[in-house]
Design an enzyme around this catalytic site. Structure first.
Site, mmCIF file in Angstrom:
data_model
loop_
_atom_site.group_PDB
_atom_site.id
_atom_site.type_symbol
_atom_site.label_atom_id
_atom_site.label_comp_id
_atom_site.label_asym_id
_atom_site.label_seq_id
_atom_site.Cartn_x
_atom_site.Cartn_y
_atom_site.Cartn_z
ATOM 1 N N SER A 124 0.837 -1.200 0.000
ATOM 2 C CA SER A 124 0.000 0.000 0.000
ATOM 3 C C SER A 124 0.868 1.245 0.000
ATOM 4 C CB SER A 124 -0.846 -0.025 1.274
ATOM 5 O OG SER A 124 -1.422 1.231 1.511
ATOM 6 N N TYR A 148 -1.423 -1.258 10.947
ATOM 7 C CA TYR A 148 -1.740 -1.747 9.593
ATOM 8 C C TYR A 148 -0.563 -1.445 8.657
ATOM 9 C CZ TYR A 148 -3.524 -1.623 4.817
ATOM 10 O OH TYR A 148 -3.668 -1.793 3.461
ATOM 11 N N LYS A 152 2.329 -3.971 6.638
ATOM 12 C CA LYS A 152 2.700 -3.981 5.211
ATOM 13 C C LYS A 152 4.217 -3.822 5.050
ATOM 14 C CE LYS A 152 -1.392 -4.449 3.419
ATOM 15 N NZ LYS A 152 -1.771 -5.725 2.793
ATOM 16 N N ASN A 178 -5.279 4.684 -4.038
ATOM 17 C CA ASN A 178 -6.624 4.572 -3.443
ATOM 18 C C ASN A 178 -7.627 3.945 -4.411
ATOM 19 O OD1 ASN A 178 -5.128 6.617 -1.874
ATOM 20 N ND2 ASN A 178 -7.050 6.837 -0.772
ATOM 21 N N LEU A 199 -13.347 7.300 1.731
ATOM 22 C CA LEU A 199 -14.155 8.394 1.185
ATOM 23 C C LEU A 199 -15.267 7.934 0.234
ATOM 24 C CD1 LEU A 199 -14.584 11.444 0.919
ATOM 25 C CD2 LEU A 199 -12.966 11.431 -0.990
ATOM 26 N N ARG A 230 -5.689 12.788 -2.940
ATOM 27 C CA ARG A 230 -5.272 11.389 -3.072
ATOM 28 C C ARG A 230 -5.290 10.964 -4.537
ATOM 29 N NH1 ARG A 230 -4.473 12.585 1.369
ATOM 30 N NH2 ARG A 230 -4.995 11.533 3.322
ATOM 31 N N ARG A 291 -8.712 14.395 10.319
ATOM 32 C CA ARG A 291 -8.683 13.055 10.912
ATOM 33 C C ARG A 291 -7.242 12.754 11.335
ATOM 34 N NH1 ARG A 291 -10.640 8.137 7.103
ATOM 35 N NH2 ARG A 291 -8.780 8.749 5.939
ATOM 36 N N ASP A 294 -4.029 11.588 9.076
ATOM 37 C CA ASP A 294 -4.163 11.927 7.660
ATOM 38 C C ASP A 294 -3.019 12.818 7.201
ATOM 39 O OD1 ASP A 294 -6.359 10.507 6.968
ATOM 40 O OD2 ASP A 294 -7.745 12.202 6.860
HETATM 41 P P1 NAD Z 1 -10.982 -6.819 1.487
HETATM 42 O O1 NAD Z 1 -11.132 -6.829 2.969
HETATM 43 O O2 NAD Z 1 -12.193 -6.540 0.662
HETATM 44 O O3 NAD Z 1 -10.347 -8.198 0.988
HETATM 45 C C1 NAD Z 1 -9.484 -8.957 1.793
HETATM 46 C C2 NAD Z 1 -9.972 -10.401 1.739
HETATM 47 O O4 NAD Z 1 -9.106 -11.213 2.518
HETATM 48 C C3 NAD Z 1 -11.384 -10.578 2.307
HETATM 49 O O5 NAD Z 1 -12.140 -11.324 1.410
HETATM 50 C C4 NAD Z 1 -11.161 -11.331 3.615
HETATM 51 O O6 NAD Z 1 -12.269 -12.159 3.944
HETATM 52 C C5 NAD Z 1 -9.889 -12.109 3.300
HETATM 53 N N1 NAD Z 1 -9.067 -12.464 4.462
HETATM 54 C C6 NAD Z 1 -8.632 -11.642 5.455
HETATM 55 N N2 NAD Z 1 -7.901 -12.325 6.334
HETATM 56 C C7 NAD Z 1 -7.840 -13.615 5.883
HETATM 57 C C8 NAD Z 1 -7.230 -14.794 6.368
HETATM 58 N N3 NAD Z 1 -6.546 -14.805 7.522
HETATM 59 N N4 NAD Z 1 -7.349 -15.922 5.649
HETATM 60 C C9 NAD Z 1 -8.064 -15.933 4.492
HETATM 61 N N5 NAD Z 1 -8.680 -14.860 4.005
HETATM 62 C C10 NAD Z 1 -8.570 -13.709 4.692
HETATM 63 O O7 NAD Z 1 -9.812 -5.783 1.136
HETATM 64 P P2 NAD Z 1 -9.351 -5.217 -0.266
HETATM 65 O O8 NAD Z 1 -9.693 -3.776 -0.294
HETATM 66 O O9 NAD Z 1 -9.802 -6.091 -1.356
HETATM 67 O O10 NAD Z 1 -7.778 -5.305 -0.070
HETATM 68 C C11 NAD Z 1 -7.031 -6.419 -0.531
HETATM 69 C C12 NAD Z 1 -5.586 -6.231 -0.101
HETATM 70 O O11 NAD Z 1 -5.099 -5.003 -0.631
HETATM 71 C C13 NAD Z 1 -5.385 -6.148 1.402
HETATM 72 O O12 NAD Z 1 -4.192 -6.826 1.733
HETATM 73 C C14 NAD Z 1 -5.244 -4.669 1.663
HETATM 74 O O13 NAD Z 1 -4.461 -4.410 2.805
HETATM 75 C C15 NAD Z 1 -4.543 -4.214 0.399
HETATM 76 N N6 NAD Z 1 -4.780 -2.802 0.107
HETATM 77 C C16 NAD Z 1 -6.056 -2.339 0.003
HETATM 78 C C17 NAD Z 1 -6.283 -0.982 -0.252
HETATM 79 C C18 NAD Z 1 -7.696 -0.446 -0.339
HETATM 80 O O14 NAD Z 1 -7.864 0.764 -0.297
HETATM 81 N N7 NAD Z 1 -8.727 -1.256 -0.496
HETATM 82 C C19 NAD Z 1 -5.205 -0.126 -0.414
HETATM 83 C C20 NAD Z 1 -3.905 -0.629 -0.331
HETATM 84 C C21 NAD Z 1 -3.713 -1.984 -0.069
HETATM 85 C C1 UD1 Z 2 -6.780 5.257 4.124
HETATM 86 C C2 UD1 Z 2 -5.792 4.780 5.142
HETATM 87 C C3 UD1 Z 2 -4.651 4.080 4.408
HETATM 88 C C4 UD1 Z 2 -5.186 2.951 3.538
HETATM 89 C C5 UD1 Z 2 -6.218 3.532 2.573
HETATM 90 C C6 UD1 Z 2 -6.843 2.496 1.713
HETATM 91 C C7 UD1 Z 2 -5.992 6.284 7.054
HETATM 92 C C8 UD1 Z 2 -5.327 7.376 7.837
HETATM 93 N N1 UD1 Z 2 -5.333 5.885 5.953
HETATM 94 O O1 UD1 Z 2 -6.102 6.132 3.257
HETATM 95 O O2 UD1 Z 2 -3.717 3.569 5.329
HETATM 96 O O3 UD1 Z 2 -4.132 2.338 2.798
HETATM 97 O O4 UD1 Z 2 -7.240 4.175 3.336
HETATM 98 O O5 UD1 Z 2 -7.654 1.630 2.480
HETATM 99 O O6 UD1 Z 2 -7.043 5.805 7.413
HETATM 100 N N2 UD1 Z 2 -12.142 11.668 3.904
HETATM 101 C C9 UD1 Z 2 -13.099 12.550 4.309
HETATM 102 N N3 UD1 Z 2 -14.243 12.054 4.866
HETATM 103 C C10 UD1 Z 2 -14.477 10.727 5.026
HETATM 104 C C11 UD1 Z 2 -13.477 9.813 4.597
HETATM 105 C C12 UD1 Z 2 -12.322 10.317 4.056
HETATM 106 O O7 UD1 Z 2 -12.936 13.763 4.187
HETATM 107 O O8 UD1 Z 2 -15.529 10.332 5.542
HETATM 108 C C13 UD1 Z 2 -10.905 12.201 3.281
HETATM 109 C C14 UD1 Z 2 -9.635 11.850 4.024
HETATM 110 O O9 UD1 Z 2 -9.347 12.822 4.991
HETATM 111 C C15 UD1 Z 2 -8.615 11.820 2.861
HETATM 112 C C16 UD1 Z 2 -9.448 11.338 1.669
HETATM 113 O O10 UD1 Z 2 -10.808 11.587 2.007
HETATM 114 O O11 UD1 Z 2 -8.169 13.120 2.591
HETATM 115 C C17 UD1 Z 2 -9.275 9.847 1.385
HETATM 116 O O12 UD1 Z 2 -9.531 9.119 2.585
HETATM 117 P P1 UD1 Z 2 -9.591 7.515 2.605
HETATM 118 O O13 UD1 Z 2 -10.516 7.042 1.541
HETATM 119 O O14 UD1 Z 2 -9.874 7.102 3.998
HETATM 120 O O15 UD1 Z 2 -8.144 7.072 2.146
HETATM 121 P P2 UD1 Z 2 -6.704 7.457 2.775
HETATM 122 O O16 UD1 Z 2 -6.828 8.352 3.936
HETATM 123 O O17 UD1 Z 2 -5.850 7.907 1.654
#
Ligand code: NAD
Ligand code: UD1
Length: 337
Positions: A124, A148, A152, A178, A199, A230, A291, A294
């Site tokens: 991430s 978290y 990573k 994002n 967001l 973002r 927040r 942030d």
């Molecule tokens: P998500 O929660 O929708 O998907 C994660 C999946 O992993 C889920 O289906 C959950 O049931 C499964 N899981 C969790 N722990 C497990 C375990 N111990 N054994 C088997 N399955 C398990 O999340 P996502 O948004 O799809 O994210 C996927 C990956 O990408 C994650 O590792 C997350 O940290 C990373 N990531 C996500 C974002 C984001 O904004 N969504 C950003 C950066 C990185």
């Molecule tokens: C967040 C996580 C980051 C994670 C990423 C994807 C935090 C501090 N960071 O990132 O570690 O990898 O999600 O899952 O939680 N915002 C609002 N109102 C809201 C929600 C968000 O104003 O209700 C703003 C936030 O302040 C930010 C932007 O929207 O400026 C994006 O927020 P968000 O979607 O939570 O992503 P990140 O903060 O980038």
């Protein structure tokens, strides 16, 4: 080529499964459903027109993983499984270290025991902490401000150490910015548990009437309009990055670390306006305090991905918002009927 997709029922995993099947990969989904429902995979089956094999199991459980590796000849793993809520990780750090770090360690052990040494890992942009400038390149200093993010960082280090110990490993660390949006069918998408932290799901739930009003966290950052900036990336573009990574994996002779972002930053208010334009909905908002944790601005320099994977994000912010809205408006309760 058979790919094990851990966390394949989740948000990014389910979208990636579609493109993997379309690209001709055989896949097996492995998920414990702690943050997903089986319905997502049933809907993916419908989209791709075939039944994707599914193993219910936990990456921390050797027997569960062994079951998967014994049932199928797995060539590579895309490792999405993990917990991802920043706030929760502060409250339950051990749960995050257990699930994310220990889970990845067990996964790697079982992979090695079965001669499978190719892994694409979901990292991430959070590993850049509070970057000194933007756009962010892969060689920026790394840091984390919460468990978290530390999980990573640790996993990245663990995988690098693994490669040093045995260069047969093929390892790609993808640092996502994002992800938002949904598959164009509107049948799969992001389905957060409880009140969304991120967001776009919050905006979409406000537009549908599940939430009364969006809180914009801070309007006094040093950005275009004072709100946080973002790099939002369409989840299908992100999914495509995984297919490209797998396609190229055999050509790499080192651990590859690659940003997956668009290279363009949008402020909270710009996203809100784009969402209103594409959905035709009014989304009420108030300006709230910043927040904790942030940062002002975070967006990628995606040129390395372009060079090394011949990948770039194709979809713009309007398409991201339109697809998020299609998913939300056709599934007001997510996967719950
Ligand atoms: P998500 O929660 O929708 O998907 C994660 C999946 O992993 C889920 O289906 C959950 O049931 C499964 N899981 C969790 N722990 C497990 C375990 N111990 N054994 C088997 N399955 C398990 O999340 P996502 O948004 O799809 O994210 C996927 C990956 O990408 C994650 O590792 C997350 O940290 C990373 N990531 C996500 C974002 C984001 O904004 N969504 C950003 C950066 C990185
Ligand atoms: C967040 C996580 C980051 C994670 C990423 C994807 C935090 C501090 N960071 O990132 O570690 O990898 O999600 O899952 O939680 N915002 C609002 N109102 C809201 C929600 C968000 O104003 O209700 C703003 C936030 O302040 C930010 C932007 O929207 O400026 C994006 O927020 P968000 O979607 O939570 O992503 P990140 O903060 O980038």
């Amino acid at each position: 080529m058979r790919i094990l997709v851990t966390g394949g029922a989740g948000y990014i995993g389910s979208h990636t499964c579609i493109l993997l099947v379309e690209a001709g990969y055989d896949i097996v989904v492995f998920d414990n459903f702690c943050n997903a429902s089986k319905e997502s995979i049933l809907r993916v089956d419908k989209i791709v027109g075939k039944t994707i094999p599914l193993i219910e199991g936990d990456i921390r459980n050797k027997e569960d993983l062994t079951r998967a590796f014994e049932a199928y000849a797995i060539d590579a793993v895309i490792h999405f499984a993990g917990l991802k809520a920043v706030g929760e990780s502060v409250e339950k750090p051990l749960a995050y270290y257990d699930n994310n770090i220990y889970g990845t360690l067990i996964l790697c052990e079982v992979m090695a025991a079965h001669g499978c040494k190719s892994i694409v890992f979901s990292s991430s942009a959070t590993v850049y902490g509070d970057p000194h400038s933007t756009p962010i390149t892969e060689d920026f200093p790394l840091s984390a401000t919460n468990p978290y993010g530390r999980s990573k960082l640790f996993i990245e280090e663990m995988l690098r150490d693994l490669y040093v110990s045995d260069s047969e490993w093929q390892i790609i660390l993808l640092r996502y910015f994002n992800p938002i949006g949904a598959h164009e069918s509107g049948t799969i998408g992001e389905d957060p548990n409880g009140i969304p932290n991120n967001l776009l799901p919050f905006i979409a739930q406000t537009a549908i009437g599940t939430r009364a009003c969006l809180s914009v966290f801070g309007d006094d950052y040093d950005t275009v309009d004072g709100t946080g900036v973002r790099d939002y990336i369409h989840v299908m573009d992100l999914a495509d990055g995984h297919v490209k990574a797998l396609d190229k994996m055999h050509t790499f002779s080192e651990v590859m670390t690659i940003n997956l972002g668009t290279g363009k930053g949008y402020s909270v208010l710009e996203v809100l306006k784009a969402f209103e334009r594409t959905s035709g909905k009014n989304v009420p908002y108030v300006i709230a305090p910043r927040r904790t944790g942030d940062i002002a601005s975070c967006f990628a320099d995606p040129s390395y991905a372009q060079k090394i994977l011949q990948w770039r994000a194709k979809r713009g912010i309007e398409e991201m918002c339109k697809d998020s809205w299609r998913w939300q408006s056709s599934n007001p309760n997510g996967y719950k009927c």
